[in-house]
Design an enzyme around this catalytic site. Structure first.
Site, PDB file in Angstrom:
ATOM      1  N   GLY A  40       0.829  -1.205   0.000  1.00  0.00           N
ATOM      2  CA  GLY A  40       0.000   0.000   0.000  1.00  0.00           C
ATOM      3  C   GLY A  40       0.859   1.248   0.000  1.00  0.00           C
ATOM      4  O   GLY A  40       1.663   1.462   0.908  1.00  0.00           O
ATOM      5  N   GLY A  44       0.196   6.201   4.639  1.00  0.00           N
ATOM      6  CA  GLY A  44       1.023   5.473   5.596  1.00  0.00           C
ATOM      7  C   GLY A  44       2.194   4.780   4.928  1.00  0.00           C
ATOM      8  O   GLY A  44       3.357   4.948   5.336  1.00  0.00           O
ATOM      9  N   VAL A 108      -2.073  -7.608  -3.772  1.00  0.00           N
ATOM     10  CA  VAL A 108      -1.779  -8.603  -2.734  1.00  0.00           C
ATOM     11  C   VAL A 108      -3.077  -9.327  -2.379  1.00  0.00           C
ATOM     12  O   VAL A 108      -4.146  -8.719  -2.266  1.00  0.00           O
ATOM     13  CB  VAL A 108      -1.156  -7.911  -1.500  1.00  0.00           C
ATOM     14  CG1 VAL A 108      -1.086  -8.857  -0.313  1.00  0.00           C
ATOM     15  CG2 VAL A 108       0.228  -7.394  -1.860  1.00  0.00           C
ATOM     16  N   GLU A 199     -18.384  18.317   2.235  1.00  0.00           N
ATOM     17  CA  GLU A 199     -17.617  18.991   1.182  1.00  0.00           C
ATOM     18  C   GLU A 199     -18.232  18.722  -0.195  1.00  0.00           C
ATOM     19  O   GLU A 199     -18.314  19.620  -1.039  1.00  0.00           O
ATOM     20  CB  GLU A 199     -16.153  18.537   1.233  1.00  0.00           C
ATOM     21  CG  GLU A 199     -15.464  19.051   2.491  1.00  0.00           C
ATOM     22  CD  GLU A 199     -13.962  18.803   2.568  1.00  0.00           C
ATOM     23  OE1 GLU A 199     -13.269  19.604   3.199  1.00  0.00           O
ATOM     24  OE2 GLU A 199     -13.492  17.800   1.994  1.00  0.00           O
ATOM     25  N   ASP A 328      -5.552   3.396   8.057  1.00  0.00           N
ATOM     26  CA  ASP A 328      -6.975   3.021   8.099  1.00  0.00           C
ATOM     27  C   ASP A 328      -7.184   1.528   8.326  1.00  0.00           C
ATOM     28  O   ASP A 328      -8.290   1.101   8.661  1.00  0.00           O
ATOM     29  CB  ASP A 328      -7.650   3.396   6.764  1.00  0.00           C
ATOM     30  CG  ASP A 328      -7.939   4.878   6.651  1.00  0.00           C
ATOM     31  OD1 ASP A 328      -7.562   5.627   7.572  1.00  0.00           O
ATOM     32  OD2 ASP A 328      -8.532   5.288   5.637  1.00  0.00           O
ATOM     33  N   GLN A 344      -3.281  12.017   8.869  1.00  0.00           N
ATOM     34  CA  GLN A 344      -2.199  12.267   9.815  1.00  0.00           C
ATOM     35  C   GLN A 344      -1.868  11.035  10.659  1.00  0.00           C
ATOM     36  O   GLN A 344      -0.706  10.802  10.983  1.00  0.00           O
ATOM     37  CB  GLN A 344      -2.562  13.442  10.732  1.00  0.00           C
ATOM     38  CG  GLN A 344      -2.129  14.785  10.176  1.00  0.00           C
ATOM     39  CD  GLN A 344      -0.618  14.873   9.958  1.00  0.00           C
ATOM     40  OE1 GLN A 344       0.180  14.308  10.706  1.00  0.00           O
ATOM     41  NE2 GLN A 344      -0.214  15.567   8.918  1.00  0.00           N
TER      42      GLN A 344
END
Ligand code: FAD
Length: 448
Positions: A40, A44, A108, A199, A328, A344
């Site tokens: 990924g 992160g 994967v 948004e 996540d 973050q």
């Protein structure tokens, strides 16, 4: 980085269809260099890879997409303000100068924990340290049939699907003579009033009430009805009540109907049923639940209700000190509460995990547990209005919008992207013109 054998350079497509040919090359990584596989290249994974640039390790970043995606601006792609490439960066280009990193385009499918191998469709990859950062997917709370009618907003494909449906709705309304059917084309329902729903609703209001106003001859796009539906008593749960209330007022001023305490009971091709009331709408967008990727299943690890892998204080999976899960995909408890699924958290965990691995490789211990530093929340509602909450600082209005703008530009990856997005915003915020109002079809034989 190791030399790429001739067989690998011939044809990138051949690699995908005949992956066995690259397996020996991966086995040939020098034994002295510990192999770190990162699955990924989102916030992160990419930050972990970059933080390992000076460590004596061989990093392999595996992603099923060839690009890193800046998800916070996906709603602007979905509403025609930005083009997909402006919020993405190819993973190879981001890591091109990092000599100890290579990139593998592959999906994967599992992990063989005993053999220490990452499994892909036709190949596998050995690791000494594994970082799983595979993000989240939409969750329809058991109503998976809603996915085809109400797309979520997590990928570029979904964003361009939503863009197509939004723009087509106005085209269909322009041709429709029956007033009820025309109104159904001009009704847009967003399910879920978190930051993404809010948004999106503001951006659709701008599209209908400003950008498109002069472009049609038989409809007035200002007649568009935008309904933002939330099951909870208020919108924007990550923000305090006062800011959420201000955002609610700002949405109402943009003529967005906000329905709180309104769980969706059904979604079908004719619209939605909310608290017993049917709303006829040809466009429904899902901005509600998310669930973690399948990493928990791959590992057979304990997960929370959202499928996130429960990790320890150093982000490793209990009983597996060489496997880290972050962002996540992970459920990390701090001060008795799970950390939120925001960029973050993923970024800070990525950098932390890289420091743990670097220390371990150097033979040092890494006593500090991971600790998230909350840098605040922000959301933007239409043009020139933003809400920001950083520590004790709160603001709503023009200053909030400006802070949102600056911080999003700062975190966007790539100098070129920052420049192009800044220009697109200058045009959009001063003239309401949107440069990416394309209706694109995947398959031209299936136009609706
Ligand atoms: C529309 C939207 C708006 C958002 N707005 C904000 C915001 O304003 N502020 C904020 O802080 N956060 C925001 N978020 C949340 C934020 O984007 C996520 O928390 C963050 O992206 C999580 O990072 P990650 O590294 O865990 O996963 P991701 O960034 O999602 O990256 C996961 C990566 O894993 C890859 N992958 C997944 N499965 C596989 C597989 N099987 N094989 C190979 N590769 C795989 C994916 O292709 C992807 O590149 C938003 C999210 C969305 C969807």
């Amino acid at each position: 980085m190791k030399d790429v054998p001739d067989t690998e350079t011939k044809n990138a497509n051949e690699q995908l269809v005949a992956p066995q040919s690259i397996e020996p090359a991966r086995e040939s990584v020098p034994a002295a260099m510990p192999r770190v596989v990162i699955v990924g290249a989102g916030f992160g994974g990419l930050h972990a890879a970059r933080a390992l640039r000076n460590a004596p390790v061989q990093v392999t970043v595996v992603d099923r997409n060839n690009h890193h995606l800046f998800q916070p601006l996906l709603y602007q792609v979905a509403t025609g303000v930005l083009s997909p490439a402006e919020i993405s960066a190819t993973i190879r280009s981001v890591l091109s100068k990092q000599k100890n990193a290579e990139v593998l385009l592959a999906e994967v499918t599992g992990v063989d924990v005993e053999a220490q191998r990452v499994l892909m469709h036709d190949e596998s990859l050995p690791y000494d340290y594994l970082i799983l950062a595979t993000g989240a997917k939409d969750s329809y709370f058991g109503h998976n049939d809603w996915a085809a009618i109400a797309p979520g907003l997590k990928s570029i494909v979904q964003a361009t699907t939503i863009r197509r449906r939004l723009l087509l709705a106005f085209e269909m309304a322009e041709k429709e003579t029956d007033p009820q059917k025309r109104q159904a084309h001009l009704t847009f329902v967003l399910v879920g009033a978190g930051p993404t729903g809010v948004e999106m609703a503001g951006a659709i209001a701008g599209l209908a009430h400003k950008t498109l106003v002069a472009d049609f001859r038989h409809i007035d796009p200002r007649e568009a009805r935008i309904v933002l539906v939330e099951a909870l008593p208020r919108i924007l749960m990550p923000f305090d009540e006062r800011l959420a209330h201000k955002a609610h007022t700002a949405l109402t001023q943009l003529r967005v109907e906000v329905r709180t305490n309104s769980p969706v009971e059904a979604i079908d091709s004719e619209g939605v049923i909310i608290a017993g009331e049917r709303i006829a709408a040809r466009t429904v967008i899902w901005t509600a639940g998310v669930a973690a990727s399948l990493a928990g299943q791959w590992l057979g690890a304990e997960t929370d209700r959202g499928g996130r892998v429960k990790v320890g204080s150093d982000a490793t999976v209990p009983g597996h000190p060489t496997i880290f899960v972050l962002g996540d995909t992970a459920s990390f408890t701090q001060d008795g509460k799970p950390l939120p699924g925001v960029a973050q958290v993923a970024i800070q965990q990525g950098e932390y995990v890289a420091s743990v691995i670097a220390d371990r490789v150097a033979g040092k211990s890494h006593p500090q547990a991971f600790r998230y530093v909350d840098k605040g929340n922000m959301a933007v509602i239409g043009r020139f209005y933003g809400i920001v909450s950083i520590g004790k600082f709160r603001t709503a209005g023009l200053l909030g919008w400006f802070l949102w703008l600056v911080l999003h530009l700062m975190f966007l990856i790539g100098f070129r992207n920052r420049l192009v997005v800044a220009f697109q915003w200058l045009v959009y915020f001063t003239t309401f013109q949107r440069g990416a109002r394309l209706i694109t079809f995947e398959d031209t034989s299936r136009r609706q």
